[in-house]
Design an enzyme around this catalytic site. Structure first.
Site, PDB file in Angstrom:
ATOM      1  N   CYS A   2      -3.623   8.323   4.721  1.00 23.41           N
ATOM      2  CA  CYS A   2      -4.187   9.555   5.261  1.00 23.41           C
ATOM      3  C   CYS A   2      -4.696  10.449   4.127  1.00 23.41           C
ATOM      4  O   CYS A   2      -4.105  10.527   3.054  1.00 23.41           O
ATOM      5  CB  CYS A   2      -3.197  10.364   6.080  1.00 23.41           C
ATOM      6  SG  CYS A   2      -2.515   9.472   7.455  1.00 23.41           S
ATOM      7  N   ARG A  27      -8.191   6.429   1.671  1.00 23.44           N
ATOM      8  CA  ARG A  27      -6.768   6.661   1.937  1.00 23.44           C
ATOM      9  C   ARG A  27      -6.360   6.262   3.354  1.00 23.44           C
ATOM     10  O   ARG A  27      -5.176   6.253   3.689  1.00 23.44           O
ATOM     11  CB  ARG A  27      -6.426   8.130   1.713  1.00 23.44           C
ATOM     12  CG  ARG A  27      -6.716   8.621   0.307  1.00 23.44           C
ATOM     13  CD  ARG A  27      -6.325  10.065   0.180  1.00 23.44           C
ATOM     14  NE  ARG A  27      -4.911  10.251   0.361  1.00 23.44           N
ATOM     15  CZ  ARG A  27      -4.001  10.111  -0.574  1.00 23.44           C
ATOM     16  NH1 ARG A  27      -4.372   9.782  -1.794  1.00 23.44           N
ATOM     17  NH2 ARG A  27      -2.731  10.289  -0.325  1.00 23.44           N
ATOM     18  N   TRP A  74      -4.462   6.852   8.495  1.00 20.78           N
ATOM     19  CA  TRP A  74      -3.919   5.490   8.446  1.00 20.78           C
ATOM     20  C   TRP A  74      -2.697   5.545   9.355  1.00 20.78           C
ATOM     21  O   TRP A  74      -1.711   6.208   9.033  1.00 20.78           O
ATOM     22  CB  TRP A  74      -3.522   5.120   7.014  1.00 20.78           C
ATOM     23  CG  TRP A  74      -3.091   3.693   6.869  1.00 20.78           C
ATOM     24  CD1 TRP A  74      -3.885   2.607   6.634  1.00 20.78           C
ATOM     25  CD2 TRP A  74      -1.748   3.192   6.933  1.00 20.78           C
ATOM     26  NE1 TRP A  74      -3.123   1.470   6.558  1.00 20.78           N
ATOM     27  CE2 TRP A  74      -1.816   1.795   6.742  1.00 20.78           C
ATOM     28  CE3 TRP A  74      -0.497   3.771   7.151  1.00 20.78           C
ATOM     29  CZ2 TRP A  74      -0.681   0.982   6.747  1.00 20.78           C
ATOM     30  CZ3 TRP A  74       0.635   2.963   7.162  1.00 20.78           C
ATOM     31  CH2 TRP A  74       0.530   1.584   6.954  1.00 20.78           C
ATOM     32  N   ASN A  98      -0.373  14.469   6.007  1.00 20.78           N
ATOM     33  CA  ASN A  98      -0.271  13.161   5.370  1.00 20.78           C
ATOM     34  C   ASN A  98       1.185  12.956   5.029  1.00 20.78           C
ATOM     35  O   ASN A  98       1.786  13.799   4.364  1.00 20.78           O
ATOM     36  CB  ASN A  98      -1.133  13.132   4.097  1.00 20.78           C
ATOM     37  CG  ASN A  98      -0.853  11.910   3.248  1.00 20.78           C
ATOM     38  OD1 ASN A  98      -0.546  10.852   3.777  1.00 20.78           O
ATOM     39  ND2 ASN A  98      -0.946  12.045   1.939  1.00 20.78           N
ATOM     40  N   GLY A  99       1.765  11.848   5.503  1.00 22.97           N
ATOM     41  CA  GLY A  99       3.175  11.593   5.226  1.00 22.97           C
ATOM     42  C   GLY A  99       3.829  11.046   6.472  1.00 22.97           C
ATOM     43  O   GLY A  99       3.158  10.501   7.355  1.00 22.97           O
ATOM     44  N   GLU A 480      -1.042 -12.108  -8.706  1.00 25.44           N
ATOM     45  CA  GLU A 480      -2.043 -11.048  -8.564  1.00 25.44           C
ATOM     46  C   GLU A 480      -3.360 -11.628  -8.026  1.00 25.44           C
ATOM     47  O   GLU A 480      -3.998 -11.017  -7.160  1.00 25.44           O
ATOM     48  CB  GLU A 480      -2.246 -10.358  -9.925  1.00 25.44           C
ATOM     49  CG  GLU A 480      -3.298  -9.269  -9.947  1.00 25.44           C
ATOM     50  CD  GLU A 480      -3.072  -8.138  -8.951  1.00 25.44           C
ATOM     51  OE1 GLU A 480      -1.992  -8.053  -8.342  1.00 25.44           O
ATOM     52  OE2 GLU A 480      -4.019  -7.340  -8.763  1.00 25.44           O
ATOM     53  N   LYS A 484      -5.060 -10.425  -4.538  1.00 24.88           N
ATOM     54  CA  LYS A 484      -6.441  -9.920  -4.452  1.00 24.88           C
ATOM     55  C   LYS A 484      -7.195 -10.693  -3.376  1.00 24.88           C
ATOM     56  O   LYS A 484      -7.894 -10.108  -2.562  1.00 24.88           O
ATOM     57  CB  LYS A 484      -7.195 -10.075  -5.789  1.00 24.88           C
ATOM     58  CG  LYS A 484      -6.809  -9.124  -6.901  1.00 24.88           C
ATOM     59  CD  LYS A 484      -7.270  -7.704  -6.733  1.00 24.88           C
ATOM     60  CE  LYS A 484      -6.252  -6.850  -6.055  1.00 24.88           C
ATOM     61  NZ  LYS A 484      -5.203  -6.261  -6.785  1.00 24.88           N
ATOM     62  N   GLU A 487      -5.920  -9.799   0.244  1.00 25.84           N
ATOM     63  CA  GLU A 487      -6.106  -8.443   0.775  1.00 25.84           C
ATOM     64  C   GLU A 487      -7.565  -8.100   1.075  1.00 25.84           C
ATOM     65  O   GLU A 487      -7.828  -7.316   1.969  1.00 25.84           O
ATOM     66  CB  GLU A 487      -5.441  -7.377  -0.090  1.00 25.84           C
ATOM     67  CG  GLU A 487      -6.078  -7.080  -1.400  1.00 25.84           C
ATOM     68  CD  GLU A 487      -5.365  -5.958  -2.160  1.00 25.84           C
ATOM     69  OE1 GLU A 487      -4.870  -5.015  -1.544  1.00 25.84           O
ATOM     70  OE2 GLU A 487      -5.315  -6.049  -3.399  1.00 25.84           O
ATOM     71  N   HIS A 503       8.704 -28.849  -5.700  1.00 24.78           N
ATOM     72  CA  HIS A 503       9.897 -28.591  -4.878  1.00 24.78           C
ATOM     73  C   HIS A 503       9.544 -28.174  -3.455  1.00 24.78           C
ATOM     74  O   HIS A 503      10.364 -27.585  -2.756  1.00 24.78           O
ATOM     75  CB  HIS A 503      10.777 -27.528  -5.546  1.00 24.78           C
ATOM     76  CG  HIS A 503      11.276 -27.970  -6.885  1.00 24.78           C
ATOM     77  ND1 HIS A 503      12.243 -28.932  -7.042  1.00 24.78           N
ATOM     78  CD2 HIS A 503      10.894 -27.614  -8.136  1.00 24.78           C
ATOM     79  CE1 HIS A 503      12.447 -29.141  -8.323  1.00 24.78           C
ATOM     80  NE2 HIS A 503      11.636 -28.344  -9.020  1.00 24.78           N
ATOM     81  N   LYS A 602      -5.105   3.028   0.425  1.00 21.05           N
ATOM     82  CA  LYS A 602      -4.970   3.026  -1.032  1.00 21.05           C
ATOM     83  C   LYS A 602      -3.558   3.401  -1.497  1.00 21.05           C
ATOM     84  O   LYS A 602      -2.969   2.713  -2.311  1.00 21.05           O
ATOM     85  CB  LYS A 602      -6.005   3.984  -1.627  1.00 21.05           C
ATOM     86  CG  LYS A 602      -6.039   4.014  -3.136  1.00 21.05           C
ATOM     87  CD  LYS A 602      -6.590   2.734  -3.707  1.00 21.05           C
ATOM     88  CE  LYS A 602      -6.549   2.692  -5.207  1.00 21.05           C
ATOM     89  NZ  LYS A 602      -6.628   1.301  -5.696  1.00 21.05           N
TER      90      LYS A 602
END
Ligand code: M6R
Length: 607
Positions: A2, A27, A74, A98-99, A480, A484, A487, A503, A602
């Site tokens: 948000c 965001r 979000w 936001n929160g 990583e 990438k 996502e 294994h 983000k």
């Protein structure tokens, strides 16, 4: 998670707020809304989906107010819908938030019993009603806000309008970012600086437990008890171009290409090239000698940087290091120790789990150091010491330049550490410093291969699954690379330590499971080659990321990407780049939304 933004002054508020929301869309982007003071009271317009939908909803509406607030969401509580979109209104009160409010359901029941009717499933609407509940009793917005913040449990950056008090914006911050931009006869606020930089660079970073009251001509600060406090404005040296695409089709690509500069900006203030010396003004003299162990805590990409950092600390500085995911660390049994330095890595500096883990450490009175990119963020404010990565504003949801600069800080910290405790001889350290300075040029040479990497992506973007393999320092790089890819391109990708493949995961190998192997020159290279052979023997398709001039892989792998070689520690800053570019091109070829991938945001300011 948000973004909130607002304006009070003499100009029309709506265009400024919408422009601010555009810059904060990274965001959260599942709904958006705006509220402005109009002649007949506060007008709220909201719409579901990306910001463009809000622009469409506003096509036939005139907003002529000069004070207002906006929100890009979000979703946490309640699906993305117009009803759940912010701003939320209760009586004369309008709120953006936001929160996350953890005790919202208890508060909601209390307010329903008191006769309040709710229109949404959100936790935020509870704040609006609670404020209105207190406002009805006191007839004073500030008193209502002070009472409200004491009852809320969780995290919040709040902006509040009251129909009874035009031209005033009330703000409160607890564990969610909130900055104020001071202008002449006008003031602004936002979750993050990019929303303000077109208008002012005179910024106040609110701290946890701060309240602010904005009018066009004033900005007053209070603590949660209502006592007036002082907060100084800082003139920020950040240009707006950092928050723009600058000719690139996506922020992510721009940020990948900014890495040589971001790297040099990050290390510049810590090295003395002539002396081969590294220093950290932010840390006291002999700081390093106080610790016998390191414990790194972070999430996502920052966690992967931490895993790479562990190799630096253990192998360069000979100090044991442990790395944990913040959301695990905060709930498990921990053995806190004063001779351990707890390092928290976070681009945003506001990731809820990392912040909670940091607070847990502080409650055990151990020493904390954060590595953050966002100035004045909660994690940097909360930790004992902060080292900033100077990556510049990172807008692409997929972290790239922040990751590379986190590795850079960890590397120079490990070099400093090694030198200070005399593991590294002066000469070796001098070589390291001169090699560091070669890296930007070598990064440029890797970036020049982007077309070649795009060609490789063309051959692979239609696959549904991917395996990434690496050993030692290349294993977290594989993690990583896989993160990438998944996502932004939504291709399922898993990373494995190459030696672990036999294994279990080897059962997956066939012509439909491409394998991306990270295997530059290094001590474990031949071992990984055996793993590549095992994949090829089972019909697997392989892309290998190797060092320039590699003679070992050519014979058997068709798809080869080469990067310059210095040593395995420094190489990690180079091998990172093709992994980012490969994921980027796969996503572009698939036609996904690279900068705003589905379901993500983000900064993850909720648990
Ligand atoms: O802001 P932080 O570094 O604390 O964020 C941690 C993760 O949320 C973040 O790295 C996330 O995994 C990114 N989307 C990865 O590209």
């Amino acid at each position: 998670m948000c973004g909130i933004v607002g304006y009070t002054g003499e100009r029309l508020a709506a265009p400024l707020i919408l422009e601010g929301l555009r810059r904060l869309e990274y965001r959260g982007y599942d709904s958006a809304g705006i509220a402005t003071f109009e002649q007949k009271g506060i007008k709220v317009v909201r719409s579901v989906g990306k910001l463009d939908n809000l622009f469409k909803s506003l096509e036939n509406t005139t907003l002529s107010g000069t004070t207002g607030i906006g929100h890009t969401r979000w979703a946490t509580h309640g699906k993305p819908s117009e009803q759940n979109a912010h701003p939320h209104k209760a009586g004369s009160i309008v709120v953006v938030h936001n929160g996350i409010i953890e005790n919202y359901s208890t508060l909601k029941s209390k307010l329903i019993n008191a006769g309040h009717t709710f229109m949404s499933e959100t936790d935020t609407e509870v704040i609006a009603h609670l404020l209105y509940y207190h406002y009805k009793q006191t007839n004073n917005t500030m008193s209502a806000l002070l009472k409200t913040v004491k009852e809320l449990k969780g995290s919040f950056a709040l902006a509040v309008l009251n129909e009874a008090e035009p031209s005033r914006i009330f703000l409160a911050r607890l564990e969610s970012p909130l900055v104020i931009g001071l202008g002449k006869g006008e003031n602004f606020f936002a979750s993050d600086m990019p929303a303000l930089l077109s208008y002012t660079k005179n910024i106040v970073f609110l701290q946890d437990g701060d309240i602010a009251l904005l009018t066009p001509d004033s900005c007053q600060f209070f603590d949660f008890s209502g006592i007036a406090i002082t907060r100084e404005a800082k003139l920020v040296d950040i240009s707006l171009s950092q928050a723009e695409k600058g000719g690139f089709p996506h922020f992510m690509l721009k940020e990948i290409f900014e890495q040589p500069e971001a790297f040099i900006n990050t290390i510049r203030s810590h090295i003395v090239p002539d002396k081969g010396d590294i220093f950290f003004e932010e840390l006291p003299e002999n700081f390093i000698k106080n610790f016998k162990k390191i414990h790194i805590i972070a999430c996502g990409t920052s966690y992967h940087a931490g895993l790479i950092g562990r190799t630096f600390f253990e192998e360069i500085s000979n100090i044991p290091a442990l790395v944990e995911i913040a959301s695990e660390f905060r709930y498990k049994k921990n053995f806190f120790s004063k001779d351990t330095l707890y390092i928290f890595i976070s681009q945003s500096g506001s990731t809820a789990d990392t912040l909670a883990a940091l607070k847990l450490c502080k409650s055990h009175k151990v020493t904390t150091l954060s590595i953050c990119n966002v100035l004045g963020s909660s994690i940097s404010q909360e930790s004992d010491y902060t080292l900033y990565t100077h990556a510049g504003i990172e807008i692409g949801v997929a972290s790239t330049k922040a990751f590379l600069t986190q590795i850079a800080i960890l590397l120079i910290l490990a070099l400093k550490w090694g030198k200070e405790i005399s593991v590294l001889k002066q000469g070796i350290s001098k070589t390291f410093v001169s090699d560091l300075l070669k890296l930007p040029r070598l990064m440029e040479s890797v970036l020049k291969q982007s077309e070649k990497i795009k060609e490789v992506a063309k051959k692979f973007y239609k696959y549904n699954n991917f395996l990434y393999l690496g050993r030692g320092i290349n294993y977290p790089l594989a993690m990583e690379g896989a993160l990438k890819l998944k996502e932004i391109s939504y291709i399922h990708a898993e990373a494995y330590a190459a030696g672990e493949m036999k294994h279990g995961p080897i059962a997956l190998i066939d012509e439909n499971m491409p394998v991306f192997v990270i295997n530059p020159t290094g001590t474990l290279q031949e071992k990984t080659i055996s793993n590549v052979q095992e994949v090829l023997a089972r019909g697997g398709k392989v892309i290998t990321l190797v060092s320039d001039g590699d003679k070992l892989h050519h014979k058997f792998t068709e798809h080869l990407i080469e990067v310059p070689h210095i040593n395995s520690y420094f190489d990690s800053l180079l091998t990172t780049i093709p992994l980012q570019l490969f994921a980027y091109y796969c996503a572009v070829l698939k036609g996904t939304d690279v900068d705003q991938p589905r379901n993500l945001a983000k900064s993850v300011t909720v648990e």
